[in-house]
Design an enzyme around this catalytic site. Structure first.
Site, mmCIF file in Angstrom:
data_model
loop_
_atom_site.group_PDB
_atom_site.id
_atom_site.type_symbol
_atom_site.label_atom_id
_atom_site.label_comp_id
_atom_site.label_asym_id
_atom_site.label_seq_id
_atom_site.Cartn_x
_atom_site.Cartn_y
_atom_site.Cartn_z
ATOM 1 N N ASP A 198 0.044 7.478 6.635
ATOM 2 C CA ASP A 198 0.598 7.998 5.384
ATOM 3 C C ASP A 198 -0.452 7.968 4.272
ATOM 4 O O ASP A 198 -1.535 7.384 4.440
ATOM 5 C CB ASP A 198 1.870 7.219 4.967
ATOM 6 C CG ASP A 198 1.697 5.703 4.980
ATOM 7 O OD1 ASP A 198 0.547 5.223 5.166
ATOM 8 O OD2 ASP A 198 2.682 4.977 4.804
ATOM 9 N N ASN A 226 11.883 -3.348 2.060
ATOM 10 C CA ASN A 226 13.177 -2.675 2.197
ATOM 11 C C ASN A 226 13.337 -2.037 3.587
ATOM 12 O O ASN A 226 14.202 -1.196 3.780
ATOM 13 C CB ASN A 226 13.337 -1.613 1.102
ATOM 14 C CG ASN A 226 12.271 -0.528 1.191
ATOM 15 O OD1 ASN A 226 11.431 -0.528 2.093
ATOM 16 N ND2 ASN A 226 12.296 0.417 0.259
ATOM 17 N N HIS A 271 11.174 -0.095 5.166
ATOM 18 C CA HIS A 271 10.530 1.200 5.419
ATOM 19 C C HIS A 271 9.391 1.076 6.427
ATOM 20 O O HIS A 271 8.772 0.024 6.561
ATOM 21 C CB HIS A 271 10.078 1.885 4.111
ATOM 22 C CG HIS A 271 8.857 1.334 3.452
ATOM 23 N ND1 HIS A 271 8.783 1.114 2.096
ATOM 24 C CD2 HIS A 271 7.634 0.970 3.930
ATOM 25 C CE1 HIS A 271 7.583 0.665 1.788
ATOM 26 N NE2 HIS A 271 6.873 0.560 2.886
ATOM 27 N N GLU A 286 11.425 5.809 3.615
ATOM 28 C CA GLU A 286 12.251 4.898 2.839
ATOM 29 C C GLU A 286 13.689 4.879 3.371
ATOM 30 O O GLU A 286 14.075 5.771 4.154
ATOM 31 C CB GLU A 286 12.250 5.364 1.372
ATOM 32 C CG GLU A 286 10.871 5.325 0.712
ATOM 33 C CD GLU A 286 10.466 3.932 0.228
ATOM 34 O OE1 GLU A 286 10.831 2.926 0.860
ATOM 35 O OE2 GLU A 286 9.757 3.856 -0.802
HETATM 36 C C1 GLP Z 1 3.169 0.301 2.425
HETATM 37 C C2 GLP Z 1 2.786 1.319 3.517
HETATM 38 C C3 GLP Z 1 3.265 0.870 4.852
HETATM 39 C C4 GLP Z 1 3.093 -0.632 4.939
HETATM 40 C C5 GLP Z 1 4.081 -1.284 4.038
HETATM 41 C C6 GLP Z 1 3.895 -2.774 3.900
HETATM 42 O O1 GLP Z 1 3.668 0.814 1.274
HETATM 43 N N1 GLP Z 1 3.215 2.651 3.314
HETATM 44 O O2 GLP Z 1 2.568 1.567 5.876
HETATM 45 O O3 GLP Z 1 3.359 -1.052 6.239
HETATM 46 O O4 GLP Z 1 4.152 -0.635 2.793
HETATM 47 O O5 GLP Z 1 2.780 -3.075 3.131
HETATM 48 P P1 GLP Z 1 2.162 -4.547 3.045
HETATM 49 O O6 GLP Z 1 1.579 -4.821 4.368
HETATM 50 O O7 GLP Z 1 1.159 -4.456 1.947
HETATM 51 O O8 GLP Z 1 3.291 -5.465 2.732
#
Ligand code: GLP
Length: 240
Positions: A67, A133, A135, A140
């Protein structure tokens, strides 16, 4: 779903980094889907160390990034493109011809990315983190199980969870592989570490195909591995 409950965060990281290395050693032409986020930083650091020691053939592997934010200029330090350059490509001297970045700046970016995935015969092994949340990628809550790569609106919760990385622009939208797209990978590996993920993991364990927690859509994938550290697993009861 295979669950690996590691004895420490370090062990969880080691497990994931080793699994990626194994894939590449077994299939040098493997297509690996990459996730970003704080969770993955130590995974890439460890993977780089393992590569330096075991010298797997990396030159035939190909990578897809999961993404990307919308509206960030090229080279913005908080873009996922820059993240993957910093944590994986530059340390291992992997040329950018071996990776596809989501074309978040192009209106036909989602269709082009889907076409590129098809051309590459799909992802062999997809790395994933999880949002607080539930995702995955930037799918989302409310996303559909069959969703494809598309532009998405970020929730307030996600924007505020990632706000610290931005000093100027605060992206509200992103381009994300869809859940249906992600589910087409031959293998999925979701890593969750830290207490902030404990509620999402509890929800994931107790629900199936629930749009309130998009990660639940992965549970019936035939090759889905969930790797947890003790903090992320602290609200579930797993017999080990
Ligand atoms: C982000 C990304 C995800 C990631 C998630 C958790 O916003 N889009 O691919 O897995 O949120 O992020 P983190 O590992 O910083 O908690």
């Amino acid at each position: 779903m295979r669950i690996i409950q590691a004895a420490s965060r370090e062990e969880a990281v080691e497990t994931v980094a080793s699994l990626v290395l194994e894939k590449i050693l077994a299939h040098p032409t493997a297509v690996i889907g990459l996730a970003t986020g704080r969770t993955m930083e130590p995974v890439y650091a460890r993977f780089c160390e393992l590569v330096r020691t075991s010298r797997p053939p990396l030159s035939q592997a190909f990578f897809f990034l999961l993404d990307e934010y919308l509206g960030l200029p090229e080279g913005h330090p908080a873009s996922f493109k820059q993240y993957i350059r910093t944590h994986l490509l530059r340390p291992l001297s992997i040329p950018e011809s071996q990776i596809a970045f989501p074309p978040a700046g192009d209106s036909d970016g989602p269709e082009r990315y889907e076409a590129l995935l098809k051309e590459s015969h799909g992802v062999d092994f997809q790395l994933l983190g999880i949002g607080q949340n539930g995702h995955i990628g930037f799918n989302e809550p409310g996303s559909h199980k069959t969703s494809r790569t598309r532009f998405v609106q970020l929730t307030e919760e996600t924007i505020s969870a990632n706000r610290a990385q931005f000093t100027d622009i605060i992206p509200q939208k992103a381009l994300s592989m869809g859940i249906g797209t992600i589910r087409e990978a031959k293998g999925l590996l979701l890593l969750a570490t830290g207490k902030s993920k404990a509620d999402a993991i509890k929800y994931l364990m107790n629900h199936h195909d629930d749009p309130a927690c998009p990660a639940t859509f992965l549970k019936d994938h035939p090759h889905f591995t969930l790797v947890l550290d003790p903090d992320a697993a602290s609200r579930i009861n797993l017999k080990i």
